[in-house]
Scaffold this motif. Structure first.
Motif, PDB file in Angstrom:
ATOM      1  N   LYS A 431       0.851  -1.195   0.000  1.00 32.02           N
ATOM      2  CA  LYS A 431       0.000   0.000   0.000  1.00 32.02           C
ATOM      3  C   LYS A 431       0.885   1.244   0.000  1.00 32.02           C
ATOM      4  CE  LYS A 431      -3.752   0.020   2.513  1.00 32.02           C
ATOM      5  NZ  LYS A 431      -4.803  -0.088   1.480  1.00 32.02           N
ATOM      6  N   GLY A 432       0.294   2.376  -0.411  1.00 35.52           N
ATOM      7  CA  GLY A 432       1.042   3.631  -0.413  1.00 35.52           C
ATOM      8  C   GLY A 432       1.876   3.809  -1.652  1.00 35.52           C
ATOM      9  N   THR A 451       1.834   4.231   3.263  1.00 30.48           N
ATOM     10  CA  THR A 451       2.967   3.542   2.655  1.00 30.48           C
ATOM     11  C   THR A 451       3.565   2.526   3.637  1.00 30.48           C
ATOM     12  OG1 THR A 451       3.460   5.500   1.329  1.00 30.48           O
ATOM     13  CG2 THR A 451       5.199   3.850   1.532  1.00 30.48           C
ATOM     14  N   TYR A 452       3.840   1.339   3.135  1.00 29.36           N
ATOM     15  CA  TYR A 452       4.265   0.210   3.973  1.00 29.36           C
ATOM     16  C   TYR A 452       5.481   0.558   4.829  1.00 29.36           C
ATOM     17  CZ  TYR A 452       6.283  -4.284   5.284  1.00 29.36           C
ATOM     18  OH  TYR A 452       6.827  -5.328   5.983  1.00 29.36           O
ATOM     19  N   ASP A 453       5.412   0.119   6.092  1.00 34.94           N
ATOM     20  CA  ASP A 453       6.497   0.302   7.059  1.00 34.94           C
ATOM     21  C   ASP A 453       6.537  -0.958   7.905  1.00 34.94           C
ATOM     22  OD1 ASP A 453       8.170   0.919   9.188  1.00 34.94           O
ATOM     23  OD2 ASP A 453       7.528   3.021   9.254  1.00 34.94           O
ATOM     24  N   THR A 457       1.329  -2.099  11.496  1.00 37.01           N
ATOM     25  CA  THR A 457       0.495  -3.274  11.235  1.00 37.01           C
ATOM     26  C   THR A 457       0.221  -3.364   9.736  1.00 37.01           C
ATOM     27  OG1 THR A 457      -0.564  -3.104  13.397  1.00 37.01           O
ATOM     28  CG2 THR A 457      -1.720  -4.376  11.713  1.00 37.01           C
ATOM     29  N   ALA A 458       0.353  -4.553   9.190  1.00 39.80           N
ATOM     30  CA  ALA A 458       0.116  -4.767   7.759  1.00 39.80           C
ATOM     31  C   ALA A 458      -0.445  -6.171   7.555  1.00 39.80           C
ATOM     32  CB  ALA A 458       1.402  -4.585   6.955  1.00 39.80           C
ATOM     33  N   GLN A 491       1.278  -8.748  10.037  1.00 43.13           N
ATOM     34  CA  GLN A 491       2.443  -8.159  10.709  1.00 43.13           C
ATOM     35  C   GLN A 491       1.926  -7.090  11.667  1.00 43.13           C
ATOM     36  OE1 GLN A 491       5.303  -6.322   7.957  1.00 43.13           O
ATOM     37  NE2 GLN A 491       5.294  -4.524   9.300  1.00 43.13           N
ATOM     38  N   THR A 492       2.217  -7.261  12.946  1.00 47.22           N
ATOM     39  CA  THR A 492       1.690  -6.310  13.935  1.00 47.22           C
ATOM     40  C   THR A 492       2.735  -5.349  14.467  1.00 47.22           C
ATOM     41  OG1 THR A 492       2.142  -7.749  15.827  1.00 47.22           O
ATOM     42  CG2 THR A 492       0.033  -8.068  14.665  1.00 47.22           C
TER      43      THR A 492
END
Length: 844
Positions: A431-432, A451-453, A457-458, A491-492
């Motif tokens: 995302k992002g 945007t993914y980090d 959380t993802a 992913q938390t």
């Protein structure tokens, strides 16, 4: 397909198409000769209705009148239908020593030809049409000055048809152009049959054409007493149609009859009868009718019929849908659109895309003796419009600068074709976005940057069909993003969970493990099966809510359909080509192959399209038009393909002859050269900015190579190209008659022409197979094996055969028993359809 039609008879024709999935499609045509009496005509329409009923009332029926046949009907009998005068009898076709009758025919149509005999008189000629004058020793083609190149080319196929069937292949052929009189003895000879030359008067505007521009629609209910009652209402909608009634829709140019599923055969016959009476009284032609039906009943009945003929309808494999058809171990380069600039993505990061960005993908793979090139413009779901426009523009610029004549593709996120994922092998979509415009947009609108980090959380959905084709797609981190048919990675920030849906497969589980290693090999995940999730899992997704728990079924995709495109004076017109073949790809045209999940825009070398970007716009216009009203998405992937550089994933839909795709000249010149047996220097026309073929000019020893994370070699420089020409002495026949076809016309005995063009050279095994094609009964000169020894899983397999042509070693009778068709019909099918039928019989 060659069939005798007599003008004094009526015929019923059934066309059945076996689709890649779903039930077969049936069309019934009843053809009425111009001299057929009312009794035969009524009997033909009645039998068409009875046949429809036997097939579960699932067919579409067409009324065909001699000289006014639909293009779909004519497409079954290429190159043409030329009815024979009189009524069929057992003596038909016998020679009586009569003198040869000179005839004048008019040919109309650019993809299928409507042939009609006209009075043998100078007054029959005009400037708009193409004519054939058939004499005892020579066949003349006269082209009106206003006729199109495509019409002239198709008329040459009729000329060859007449030459082979009426003259035994021995007569001369001459072409005469309207208005050209000097220096050609054929011209003088042609006009001598009309008593000498005289100017042809100018054509007057057709009143019928003017009237056809005004729309006319009227719906009638057909009563039990066979009366027509107009239906009230200013607009038409489905709710107006009742299942216990029959209706007639009068569209002016043609008439449709709709029959409710609860109507009887008697009611249906009456509805056809009253409609035909209307047509006769008004001197009109076109009629199409169909029945509303219960799909479950249709599928069951059709399946039973085709199983009886040896087809296993329910278990026809769909393996070809998962094949990329090209080498997927080529070289990959990826650029991100970053404002007005391009950012080259390092090899290890090539498989990581962001939904807020746009990318250009260049893929180079080994083709037939040369490298082939494929460019994608991938447009992220959340990307900025300006980035999308620049992606298309930059893709065209890069493709044109290299002069490689590549295939170009526009792809929008979530609509990626299988081939796109196959060449990447592994794709992770975050995302992002990273582009300047995306960052500026969210800053201006105050939107949260997603945007993914790795610290946030993802949630990723894992999908794919194999380790060579798998994806991880970041989705919204909420519980309704879950689906029981998939596996997920959560992913938390402090923990990693893998979630396994109850309807996921063992293949999905293997892909989950593999993808986890690729995203981050240091992760130690907590594996969770659906139904046993801990509270911390649901808390990370904002709480537990409902999500899809049903098995996701693959939607049935219909067979591809081919269309011509014309865009003149702002008018965009689409016309379907039925029962298409490679010969329908005429060099003057722009065509669209609609594969439903993707479309291919094919650009002929002599078409008026100036750029591939223009072709993409035509593809987008086609999607908006949606001519089949099938709900085509405006985001459907668009491929742009140029003549002479057709890739395997396009040619698989045809019975492809690569040398035909590389012939020189316009369509008329090509067909004329074939007809006269002249050898051509086969090369692609290069009048446009793109070239006919190319090869890499950067020496392998100087090209910097690296290995990406998916094991593929990559090349950093953008390569240039030079033109390579291919020469061949092979000639081609437009049409090759069978012994049955040789008896089609009375008038002259048939004997082989020693000067006939020969087919291209084949390997011995291929020759043995082709010799057995229907009509030649050459099987007695070839090796024949029983079906049980030719099967892939045979306990006593034949060893001295070409395993790719197992079906060719069947005798004619056993072939028809197993395939339900004759060999010539089978070998006329597209390659993918042949393979499907062979797989169903364990011959592939």
């Amino acid at each position: 397909m060659l069939v005798q039609f007599y003008s004094g008879n009526a015929y019923v024709v059934l066309s059945t198409v076996l689709q890649r999935g779903g039930p077969p499609q049936h069309d019934i045509h009843y053809w009425l000769g111009k001299d057929a009496d009312e009794v035969e005509s009524t009997l033909a329409s009645d039998k068409a209705l009875e046949l429809d009923s036997a097939l579960g009332s699932c067919t579409v029926q067409y009324r065909e009148v001699q000289g006014q046949e639909t293009e779909k009907f004519l497409s079954y009998f290429k190159p043409c239908v030329i009815p024979i005068e009189g009524v069929f009898s057992s003596e038909s076709g016998q020679l009586n020593g009569e003198s040869y009758k000179i005839s004048l025919l008019t040919c109309k149509g650019e993809h299928v030809v409507s042939v009609k005999e006209v009075p043998f008189s100078r007054s029959s000629l005009n400037h708009n049409d193409v004519f054939i004058l058939d004499t005892a020793s020579k066949v003349f083609l006269f082209s009106g000055c206003n006729s199109s190149t495509q019409e002239r080319a198709k008329a040459l196929e009729v000329v060859q048809y007449i030459k082979e069937n009426k003259h035994g292949g021995t007569c001369e052929v001459a072409t005469v152009e309207d208005g050209k009189l000097v220096g050609d003895p054929d011209v003088g000879e042609f006009w001598s049959f009309f008593g000498g030359y005289a100017p042809i008067p100018k054509d007057l505007p057709s009143c019928a054409e003017k009237q056809s521009d005004s729309p006319f629609l009227q719906l009638f209910w057909i009563t039990a007493q066979a009366k027509l009652c107009p239906c009230e209402g200013s607009s038409l909608n489905k709710e107006m149609l009742e299942t216990n009634k029959c209706y007639m829709l009068d569209c002016g140019a043609e008439i449709f009859v709709w029959m409710g599923r609860n109507t009887s055969i008697t009611e249906r016959k009456k509805s056809i009868s009253v409609t035909e009476d209307l047509l006769r009284n008004q001197g009109r032609i076109g009629l199409k009718w169909w029945s509303q039906s219960c799909m479950k009943k249709v599928v069951e009945k059709v399946a039973a019929i085709f199983k009886h003929q040896g087809y296993d309808v329910k278990e026809l494999p769909d393996d070809e849908d998962c094949q990329p058809y090209i080498n997927c171990r080529g070289k990959l380069k990826v650029w991100r659109i970053n404002g007005e600039h391009l950012t080259l993505i390092p090899d290890p990061e090539q498989t990581k895309l962001f939904s807020g960005d746009c990318y250009i993908v260049q893929y180079t793979y080994p083709g037939s003796g040369r490298d082939e090139h494929l460019f994608y413009a991938w447009l992220g779901r959340d990307s900025v419009p300006d980035d999308r426009v620049d992606a298309i523009s930059h893709m065209n610029a890069i493709a044109d600068s290299g002069k490689k004549d590549p295939v170009l593709v526009q792809v929008i996120q979530d609509k990626e074709p299988l081939l796109f994922f196959s060449i990447f092998q592994t794709v992770i979509i975050f995302k992002g976005g990273l582009s300047k415009r995306y960052k500026n947009l969210i800053a201006e609108k105050g939107i949260l940057d997603e945007t993914y980090d790795e610290q946030k959380t993802a949630l990723f959905r894992v999908q794919g069909i194999s380790p060579e084709n798998m994806q991880a797609i970041q989705v919204n981190q909420v519980s309704n993003s879950l689906n029981s048919s998939y596996c997920y990675i959560l992913q938390t920030g402090t923990s990693i969970f893998t979630w396994i849906g109850n309807l996921s497969s063992t293949v999905d589980h293997a892909l989950l493990d593999r993808m986890l290693e690729l995203i981050n090999p240091t992760w130690q995940p907590i594996s969770v099966r659906e139904g046993s999730e801990p509270d911390i899992f649901w808390n990370a997704l904002g709480g537990k809510t409902e999500y899809p728990r049903q098995k996701e079924l693959k939607q049935h995709v219909e067979d591809p359909r081919l269309f011509t495109l014309t865009c003149a004076d702002g008018n965009f017109k689409v016309k379907e080509i039925y029962n298409f073949a490679q010969d329908d790809l005429t060099t003057e045209d722009v065509l669209i192959l609609n594969c439903h999940e993707e479309i291919h825009v094919w650009i002929g070398s002599h078409s008026n399209i100036k750029s591939k970007q223009q072709a993409i716009l035509l593809g987008m216009k086609f999607l908006q038009t949606d001519p089949l009203v099938e709900g085509l998405s405006s985001e459907t992937p668009i491929y742009v393909i140029t003549e002479g550089r057709e890739p395997p994933f396009f040619t698989r839909f045809f019975e492809w002859d690569s040398s035909k795709a590389n012939m020189h000249g316009n369509s008329f010149e090509r067909k004329l050269a074939i007809l006269k047996g002249k050898k051509q220097n086969l090369e692609v026309h290069t009048g446009k900015s793109w070239k006919g073929s190319s090869k890499e000019s950067t020496p392998d020893g100087l090209r910097s190579k690296s290995v990406s994370s998916n094991g593929r070699s990559s090349s950093s420089p953008v390569t240039s190209a030079s033109v390579t020409h291919f020469n061949s002495s092979t000639n081609f026949q437009i049409y090759t008659p069978t012994p049955t076809a040789r008896k089609l016309f009375p008038g002259s005995p048939f004997h082989d022409s020693a000067g006939s063009p020969k087919a291209g050279a084949e390997s011995p095994s291929q020759t043995a197979v082709l010799d057995q094609v229907d009509g030649n009964d050459a099987s007695e000169n070839s090796v024949i094996y029983p079906y049980e020894r030719l099967k892939v899983n045979s306990s006593d397999p034949a060893t001295d055969i070409d395993v790719t042509k197992r079906e060719g070693y069947l005798c004619d009778e056993e072939f028809r028993e197993k395939f339900g068709m004759r060999k010539k019909t089978f070998y006329g099918l597209p390659k993918w359809r042949q393979d499907k039928l062979k797989k169903s019989l364990h011959l592939f």
